[in-house]
Write a protein that holds these residues in place. Sequence first.
Motif, short mmCIF file in Angstrom:
data_model
loop_
_atom_site.label_atom_id
_atom_site.label_comp_id
_atom_site.label_asym_id
_atom_site.label_seq_id
_atom_site.Cartn_x
_atom_site.Cartn_y
_atom_site.Cartn_z
N ILE A 203 0.80 -1.22 0.00
CA ILE A 203 0.00 0.00 0.00
C ILE A 203 0.84 1.27 0.00
O ILE A 203 0.30 2.36 -0.02
N LEU A 204 2.17 1.12 -0.01
CA LEU A 204 3.04 2.29 0.01
C LEU A 204 3.23 2.85 -1.40
O LEU A 204 3.26 2.12 -2.37
N SER A 205 3.41 4.16 -1.49
CA SER A 205 3.82 4.76 -2.76
C SER A 205 4.60 6.03 -2.48
O SER A 205 4.32 6.75 -1.54
N GLY B 117 8.39 3.16 -2.14
CA GLY B 117 8.20 4.10 -1.04
C GLY B 117 8.84 3.69 0.27
O GLY B 117 8.57 4.29 1.29
N VAL B 118 9.70 2.68 0.25
CA VAL B 118 10.39 2.25 1.46
C VAL B 118 11.75 2.94 1.49
O VAL B 118 12.47 2.98 0.50
N THR B 119 12.11 3.51 2.64
CA THR B 119 13.41 4.16 2.79
C THR B 119 14.48 3.09 2.92
O THR B 119 14.30 2.10 3.63
N PHE B 120 15.61 3.27 2.22
CA PHE B 120 16.74 2.35 2.37
C PHE B 120 17.96 3.14 2.82
O PHE B 120 18.09 4.33 2.54
N LEU B 121 18.86 2.46 3.53
CA LEU B 121 20.05 3.10 4.06
C LEU B 121 21.19 2.10 4.10
O LEU B 121 21.01 0.96 4.54
#
Length: 98
Positions: free
Chosen positions: A15-17, A42-46
């Motif tokens: 459901i993320l965008s 829409g997921v933050t990566f690091l």
Amino acid sequence: MKTLKLSIVTLSFLILSACGGGSDDPDELPPRGVFIDSAVEGVTFLTATQSGTTDSAGTFTYLPGEVVSFYIGDILIGSAEGQAMLTPLDFVPGAVDE
């Protein structure tokens, strides 16, 4: 119970965008991987050297040998060594796809 938690995490990914960004010069781009359970946008990566938000294809960047951590807001959803394709199963040692 683990299956239920994994299902909830998977559903939240669907459901993320959001929008991604980056350089257009292919000589300057680090390796790219894809975070997928369907495309996870829409997921933050690091990593130690890279950061951003996955795009509509779930794309993230990393350098070989780096651990990539994924977040929804401030909540860490998992970390794994960067590779061409990561799934939520990569966050759980010994997990297998049924």
